[in-house]
Design a protein around this motif. Structure first.
Motif, PDB file in Angstrom:
ATOM      1  N   PRO A  70     -34.615  30.547 -12.341  1.00 44.41           N
ATOM      2  CA  PRO A  70     -35.319  29.611 -11.455  1.00 44.41           C
ATOM      3  C   PRO A  70     -36.486  30.217 -10.681  1.00 44.41           C
ATOM      4  CG  PRO A  70     -32.948  29.279 -11.292  1.00 44.41           C
ATOM      5  CD  PRO A  70     -33.166  30.508 -12.146  1.00 44.41           C
ATOM      6  N   PHE A  71     -36.386  31.486 -10.264  1.00 44.13           N
ATOM      7  CA  PHE A  71     -37.488  32.077  -9.491  1.00 44.13           C
ATOM      8  C   PHE A  71     -38.756  32.230 -10.312  1.00 44.13           C
ATOM      9  CE2 PHE A  71     -35.518  35.878 -11.311  1.00 44.13           C
ATOM     10  CZ  PHE A  71     -36.617  36.649 -11.666  1.00 44.13           C
ATOM     11  N   LYS A  72     -38.654  32.242 -11.644  1.00 41.49           N
ATOM     12  CA  LYS A  72     -39.835  32.343 -12.519  1.00 41.49           C
ATOM     13  C   LYS A  72     -40.592  31.027 -12.597  1.00 41.49           C
ATOM     14  CE  LYS A  72     -39.762  36.530 -14.292  1.00 41.49           C
ATOM     15  NZ  LYS A  72     -40.884  37.444 -14.211  1.00 41.49           N
ATOM     16  N   LEU A  73     -39.961  29.934 -12.202  1.00 40.98           N
ATOM     17  CA  LEU A  73     -40.590  28.608 -12.294  1.00 40.98           C
ATOM     18  C   LEU A  73     -41.486  28.293 -11.107  1.00 40.98           C
ATOM     19  CD1 LEU A  73     -37.541  26.632 -13.684  1.00 40.98           C
ATOM     20  CD2 LEU A  73     -39.510  27.471 -14.952  1.00 40.98           C
ATOM     21  N   ASN A  74     -41.465  29.111 -10.082  1.00 43.55           N
ATOM     22  CA  ASN A  74     -42.301  28.870  -8.891  1.00 43.55           C
ATOM     23  C   ASN A  74     -43.686  29.443  -9.055  1.00 43.55           C
ATOM     24  OD1 ASN A  74     -40.384  27.497  -7.454  1.00 43.55           O
ATOM     25  ND2 ASN A  74     -39.456  29.381  -6.667  1.00 43.55           N
TER      26      ASN A  74
END
Length: 74
Positions: A70-74
């Motif tokens: 999920p942190f890569k999607l920001n």
């Protein structure tokens, strides 16, 4: 296959420790996970199945899919 590393292979009995018996038209759903050092990777493969009635074994292909933390999607 983690984007930062060489592919890893997992082999063992069952799906996350389970060996479900499925009747025709039934399915098995489960949740699993893996560590991705890069935060991005892909997974795919096969499951070896056995038909109880006659012992016939066959492989079921799991299509390759992408995993993104999920942190890569920001």
């Amino acid at each position: 296959h983690d984007a930062a590393l060489i592919p890893r292979e997992v082999e063992g009995e069952g799906v996350v420790g389970q060996q479900p018996i499925l009747e025709p038209s039934q399915y098995h759903q489960y949740v699993s996970g893996c560590n991705l050092k890069s935060g991005i990777g892909k997974m795919g493969g096969t499951f070896l199945m056995e038909r109880i009635v006659d012992g016939h074994r066959f492989k079921v292909t799991i299509p390759e899919f992408t995993m993104i933390a999920p942190f890569k999607l920001n």
